[in-house]
Design a protein around this motif. Structure first.
Motif, PDB file in Angstrom:
ATOM      1  N   VAL A  84     -16.344  16.416 -37.553  1.00 19.31           N
ATOM      2  CA  VAL A  84     -16.711  15.086 -38.060  1.00 19.31           C
ATOM      3  C   VAL A  84     -17.914  14.501 -37.323  1.00 19.31           C
ATOM      4  O   VAL A  84     -18.633  13.671 -37.876  1.00 19.31           O
ATOM      5  N   ALA A  85     -18.150  14.941 -36.097  1.00 18.57           N
ATOM      6  CA  ALA A  85     -19.276  14.412 -35.327  1.00 18.57           C
ATOM      7  C   ALA A  85     -20.584  15.132 -35.640  1.00 18.57           C
ATOM      8  O   ALA A  85     -21.645  14.507 -35.673  1.00 18.57           O
ATOM      9  N   THR A  86     -20.520  16.437 -35.885  1.00 20.70           N
ATOM     10  CA  THR A  86     -21.761  17.205 -36.060  1.00 20.70           C
ATOM     11  C   THR A  86     -22.031  17.632 -37.497  1.00 20.70           C
ATOM     12  O   THR A  86     -23.136  18.067 -37.804  1.00 20.70           O
ATOM     13  N   ASP A  87     -21.046  17.507 -38.380  1.00 24.07           N
ATOM     14  CA  ASP A  87     -21.212  17.931 -39.774  1.00 24.07           C
ATOM     15  C   ASP A  87     -20.600  16.880 -40.703  1.00 24.07           C
ATOM     16  O   ASP A  87     -19.852  17.203 -41.625  1.00 24.07           O
ATOM     17  N   SER A  88     -20.937  15.617 -40.455  1.00 24.56           N
ATOM     18  CA  SER A  88     -20.296  14.525 -41.195  1.00 24.56           C
ATOM     19  C   SER A  88     -20.619  14.543 -42.683  1.00 24.56           C
ATOM     20  O   SER A  88     -19.789  14.139 -43.497  1.00 24.56           O
ATOM     21  N   LEU A  89     -21.789  15.010 -43.063  1.00 25.58           N
ATOM     22  CA  LEU A  89     -22.128  15.052 -44.488  1.00 25.58           C
ATOM     23  C   LEU A  89     -21.174  15.973 -45.247  1.00 25.58           C
ATOM     24  O   LEU A  89     -20.696  15.625 -46.334  1.00 25.58           O
ATOM     25  N   ALA A  90     -20.856  17.125 -44.677  1.00 30.08           N
ATOM     26  CA  ALA A  90     -19.916  18.045 -45.326  1.00 30.08           C
ATOM     27  C   ALA A  90     -18.532  17.419 -45.426  1.00 30.08           C
ATOM     28  O   ALA A  90     -17.853  17.554 -46.442  1.00 30.08           O
ATOM     29  N   VAL A  91     -18.114  16.708 -44.374  1.00 27.95           N
ATOM     30  CA  VAL A  91     -16.803  16.041 -44.402  1.00 27.95           C
ATOM     31  C   VAL A  91     -16.792  14.972 -45.483  1.00 27.95           C
ATOM     32  O   VAL A  91     -15.847  14.876 -46.277  1.00 27.95           O
ATOM     33  N   ARG A  92     -17.828  14.172 -45.566  1.00 30.67           N
ATOM     34  CA  ARG A  92     -17.895  13.086 -46.553  1.00 30.67           C
ATOM     35  C   ARG A  92     -17.882  13.619 -47.980  1.00 30.67           C
ATOM     36  O   ARG A  92     -17.390  12.955 -48.886  1.00 30.67           O
ATOM     37  N   ARG A  93     -18.414  14.809 -48.176  1.00 31.52           N
ATOM     38  CA  ARG A  93     -18.380  15.407 -49.520  1.00 31.52           C
ATOM     39  C   ARG A  93     -16.968  15.823 -49.915  1.00 31.52           C
ATOM     40  O   ARG A  93     -16.652  15.921 -51.092  1.00 31.52           O
TER      41      ARG A  93
END
Length: 126
Positions: free
Chosen positions: A66-75
């Motif tokens: 969630v800290a380094t790949d937040s865009l993927a999590v938000r998708r």
């Protein structure tokens, strides 16, 4: 969807909202947060959905940090937090604003957001 949380901590100054919590939830498992007000349930969800950053520890959703790949999590995650901001006015006033979110820029909310009658006929344009 899998979730993995390891030693997750969130501090607001000297106040700890989360103090090193850890848990996992494998794909297909149902997970619920139970606890009194101030236990950290909302803080945990806000970190898992990238609305808030952690002070320490790691959190992953489907293998994405969630800290380094937040865009993927938000998708992957849809989250409507409690006490979300109200639409100005009342429900009817908010409908055109909601409709504009999906309109093409050449259309107006009036032509894009139509109400269909129960008999299937389209209402007249005003």
């Amino acid at each position: 969807m899998s979730v993995s949380v390891q030693n997750l901590t969130k501090a607001y100054g000297d106040q700890l909202a989360l103090d090193g919590i850890s848990f996992t939830a494998a794909a297909g498992e149902v997970l619920g947060f139970l606890g009194p007000n101030g236990a950290g349930k909302t803080t945990t969800m806000k970190i898992l959905t990238c609305y808030l950053s952690q002070t320490a520890g790691t959190a992953e959703v489907c293998g994405h940090d969630v800290a380094t790949d937040s865009l993927a999590v938000r998708r992957l995650v849809g989250y409507l937090p409690e006490h979300n901001p109200p639409v100005p006015g009342h429900v009817r006033a908010g409908v055109p604003a909601i409709c504009r979110l999906g309109e093409r820029h050449t259309e107006t909310p009036r032509t894009h957001c139509r109400t269909h009658r129960a008999d299937g006929a389209r209402p007249r344009s005003a």
